[in-house]
Design an enzyme around this catalytic site. Structure first.
Site, short mmCIF file in Angstrom:
data_model
loop_
_atom_site.label_atom_id
_atom_site.label_comp_id
_atom_site.label_asym_id
_atom_site.label_seq_id
_atom_site.Cartn_x
_atom_site.Cartn_y
_atom_site.Cartn_z
N ASP A 181 -121.58 20.41 -26.85
CA ASP A 181 -121.79 20.27 -28.29
C ASP A 181 -120.48 20.63 -28.96
OD1 ASP A 181 -124.45 19.76 -27.85
OD2 ASP A 181 -125.20 21.40 -29.09
N HIS A 224 -121.24 20.92 -19.42
CA HIS A 224 -121.94 20.12 -18.42
C HIS A 224 -121.03 19.01 -17.89
CE1 HIS A 224 -126.14 21.71 -19.30
NE2 HIS A 224 -125.39 22.26 -20.25
N SER A 227 -114.58 27.91 -27.80
CA SER A 227 -113.24 27.46 -27.51
C SER A 227 -113.17 25.95 -27.42
CB SER A 227 -112.71 28.12 -26.24
OG SER A 227 -111.31 27.96 -26.18
#
Length: 283
Positions: A89, A146, A249
């Site tokens: 995200d 992921h 980050s």
């Protein structure tokens, strides 16, 4: 630009590693009063949507870090059928072709593949005409990473460095930011050739970790981890979790065979994107 410089200048002066270590200490404290205070105020400040979290009750987390790397309900991030999906995200900082081994950081600012990966010229040469995407994770975002595509784990390099903020204002000011900060470069083999996922640290990022290693211990020297020999979890399928940030980050995604990757035309610098959304097709 002048405003960005004013925001960034103090970062050259403050003890970034010391502040990060202190923040990491408090983020691991399990005192109910302290951790609930930190979590409650963080949710309020950044408008975190806890309805997406697998554990919705903020008080159920053991410490702030457990809350920060919370799992989401699987139905909240369905995986598209795209050849390459978004691994996080976040927001796209930059995306496009690697030009003669150079990646665009922000307007007028570049850094090289060799600098980013802290590798020899032979390895960097593989990516000289590749494709890249830089994804910024804001504090409110989901902070697990992921796999964008099925891949085989090859190796991992921990690269010590600075801990500048990676917020957009800083990327516009600090030269070669992603090649200066602490980072973890993870090398994979895919059906279209080599791929690297670089997890970049920043101020107050207490730890970077992977699903096969756990937290990668901060060190003063570069460290390499080789998985070319027998390793139980070398094959990681698309959409599977591969890592996490304990505080936010940036992820830099690199593909060596640039002619094989065609980015979704709707993805531009500044675009918001979520885990599982289409990123590219393989040609």
């Amino acid at each position: 630009m002048f405003r960005d410089v004013l925001k960034t200048l103090p970062q050259y002066l403050i003890p970034k590693h010391g502040i990060t270590a202190l923040a990491g200490y408090f983020a691991d404290v399990k005192s109910p009063r302290l951790k609930n205070f930190l979590i409650r105020n963080f949710i309020r400040k950044f408008d975190v949507d806890m309805s997406e979290a697998l554990i919705e009750d903020p008080k159920s987390y053991d410490c702030f870090n457990d809350f920060f790397i919370r799992h989401l309900k699987p139905e909240c991030r369905p995986l598209s059928q795209s050849d390459v999906i978004c691994p996080v995200d976040g927001c796209i900082s930059e995306i496009g072709k690697i030009e003669r081994g150079q990646l665009l950081q922000a307007k007028g600012k570049y850094y090289s593949v060799q600098e980013l990966l802290a590798c020899d010229g032979q390895l960097a040469e593989q990516f000289v005409q590749g494709q890249f995407a830089t994804l910024y994770l804001s504090p409110k975002d989901y902070h697990r990473v992921h796999m964008p595509i099925d891949a085989e784990l090859v190796s991992m390099t921990y690269i010590p460095g600075a801990l500048f903020s990676v917020q957009p204002a800083t990327t516009r000011v600090v030269p070669k930011l992603f090649a200066r900060n602490e980072r973890l470069a993870i090398f994979f083999k895919t059906k279209i050739g080599p791929m690297v996922m670089v997890m970049v640290g920043a101020t107050i990022v207490g730890a970077i970790g992977t699903s096969w290693h756990g937290d990668v211990k901060r060190a003063k020297k570069l460290e390499r981890f080789d998985y070319s020999e027998r390793f139980p979890d070398k094959i990681i399928s698309q959409g599977s979790e591969m890592g996490y940030f304990k505080l936010g980050s940036t992820v830099v995604l690199l593909f060596a065979n640039g002619e094989k990757i065609q980015w979704d035309k709707e993805l531009l610098a500044g675009s918001k994107i979520q885990l599982g959304k289409p990123m590219a097709i393989i040609t």
